[in-house]
Motif scaffolding. Structure first.
Motif, mmCIF file in Angstrom:
data_model
loop_
_atom_site.group_PDB
_atom_site.id
_atom_site.type_symbol
_atom_site.label_atom_id
_atom_site.label_comp_id
_atom_site.label_asym_id
_atom_site.label_seq_id
_atom_site.Cartn_x
_atom_site.Cartn_y
_atom_site.Cartn_z
ATOM 1 N N ASP A 2 1.005 -1.276 -0.034
ATOM 2 C CA ASP A 2 0.003 0.018 -0.065
ATOM 3 C C ASP A 2 0.761 1.427 0.100
ATOM 4 O OD1 ASP A 2 0.833 0.666 2.592
ATOM 5 O OD2 ASP A 2 -1.270 -0.101 3.601
ATOM 6 N N ALA A 3 0.239 2.363 -0.145
ATOM 7 C CA ALA A 3 0.882 3.649 -0.416
ATOM 8 C C ALA A 3 1.964 3.903 0.808
ATOM 9 C CB ALA A 3 -0.098 4.731 -0.549
ATOM 10 N N PHE A 4 1.382 3.537 1.891
ATOM 11 C CA PHE A 4 2.023 3.992 3.113
ATOM 12 C C PHE A 4 3.244 3.115 3.476
ATOM 13 C CE2 PHE A 4 2.694 5.090 7.860
ATOM 14 C CZ PHE A 4 2.301 6.257 7.599
ATOM 15 N N GLU A 5 3.165 1.854 3.034
ATOM 16 C CA GLU A 5 4.169 0.892 3.064
ATOM 17 C C GLU A 5 5.393 1.474 2.060
ATOM 18 O OE1 GLU A 5 3.729 -3.060 2.576
ATOM 19 O OE2 GLU A 5 5.622 -3.837 2.723
ATOM 20 N N ILE A 7 5.797 4.257 0.982
ATOM 21 C CA ILE A 7 6.596 5.805 1.359
ATOM 22 C C ILE A 7 7.687 5.122 2.415
ATOM 23 C CG2 ILE A 7 6.439 7.664 2.626
ATOM 24 C CD1 ILE A 7 3.278 7.880 1.390
ATOM 25 N N LEU A 8 7.075 4.460 3.678
ATOM 26 C CA LEU A 8 8.153 4.088 4.653
ATOM 27 C C LEU A 8 9.431 3.213 4.321
ATOM 28 C CD1 LEU A 8 5.764 3.756 7.984
ATOM 29 C CD2 LEU A 8 6.775 5.675 6.869
ATOM 30 N N THR A 9 9.109 2.401 3.359
ATOM 31 C CA THR A 9 10.331 1.293 2.774
ATOM 32 C C THR A 9 11.031 1.834 1.912
ATOM 33 O OG1 THR A 9 9.045 0.050 1.439
ATOM 34 C CG2 THR A 9 8.824 -0.430 3.677
ATOM 35 N N ASN A 123 7.471 11.379 -5.687
ATOM 36 C CA ASN A 123 6.336 10.329 -6.322
ATOM 37 C C ASN A 123 7.093 9.267 -7.141
ATOM 38 O OD1 ASN A 123 4.017 11.539 -5.361
ATOM 39 N ND2 ASN A 123 3.042 12.038 -7.395
ATOM 40 N N ILE A 126 8.962 6.701 -4.880
ATOM 41 C CA ILE A 126 7.885 5.762 -4.154
ATOM 42 C C ILE A 126 7.238 4.666 -5.038
ATOM 43 C CG2 ILE A 126 5.757 5.706 -2.805
ATOM 44 C CD1 ILE A 126 6.461 8.796 -1.847
#
Ligand SMILES: Cc1cc2nc3c(=O)[nH]c(=O)nc-3n(C[C@H](O)[C@H](O)[C@H](O)COP(=O)(O)O)c2cc1C
Length: 195
Positions: A2-5, A7-9, A123, A126
């Motif tokens: 997902d988008a959050f993962e 971004i964080l990874t 963007n 990511i």
């Protein structure tokens, strides 16, 4: 992922397999960049995409030669200093041999030039992570934006005279089978909550 993962990874990749990236994936990454927000919806970020190995090596040689001519001053930014030192030694390839380099440019004198391009670059990094590709922001062409030889090369590859080079990124299949996704501890980037 997902988008959050994604971004964080996302992490920077600086070692790549000698494997081309399929055009459909480069296009997906570019789409993510082109869909970034921009000040007043100006949509003036220009993406110049290099995938030709010979051209990339030619550009690397030019960048090395131009950095090698530069002097290091007491206030020279640390990364620029490293690029100058490596170039003077003669073994410097600013794009780490990645198969794709995307250079961003924007209108000269436009106050949001760097901000808009940074949104697009983030963007794209990511999106690359979500596609299992490695990426890394590459700033050397921005530092050489006012260099005549570099500008003249870039004009021949699509840069317009009214544009400034704002940044760039590399893209490719990481040398290890998947991108490094170990999350870096955050010691900086403080947050102030105002109650
Ligand atoms: C504005 C900016 C410029 C950067 N320039 C370079 C560069 O020229 N070469 C490079 O190898 N990495 C560059 N980086 C990558 C940073 O070194 C990297 O993001 C940082 O060390 C954190 O590591 P991470 O990306 O793995 O989280 C740049 C990053 C940013 C945001």
């Amino acid at each position: 992922m997902d988008a959050f993962e994604a971004i964080l990874t996302r992490r920077s990749t600086r070692k790549y397999k000698d494997t081309d990236v399929e055009r459909k994936y480069i296009e997906k990454v570019l789409e993510a960049g082109r869909f970034a927000p921009s000040g007043s919806n100006s949509q003036t970020t220009h993406f110049i995409v290099f995938t030709n190995k010979k051209l990339l090596l030619k550009l690397a040689g030019l960048v090395r030669d131009e950095f090698a001519k530069m002097e290091i001053k007491p206030d020279t930014y640390i990364s620029l200093k490293n690029s100058i030192n490596a170039s003077k030694k003669g073994d410097y390839i600013f794009y780490y041999g990645a198969p794709v380099l995307i250079v961003t440019a924007n209108k000269k004198g436009y106050g949001n030039a760097i901000a808009d391009s940074a949104c697009a670059l983030e963007n794209m990094m990511i999106a690359a992570n979500a596609l299992n590709l490695g990426s890394c922001w590459i700033n050397q062409l921005h530092w050489l934006d006012e260099n005549e030889a570099v500008r003249s090369f870039m004009y021949s590859k699509g840069l317009n005279e009214d544009e400034t080079i704002t940044g760039g990124l590399i893209l490719g299949y990481p040398y290890t089978d998947s991108p490094n996704r170990t999350m870096l501890e955050r010691k900086g980037n403080p947050v102030t909550w105002v109650e």
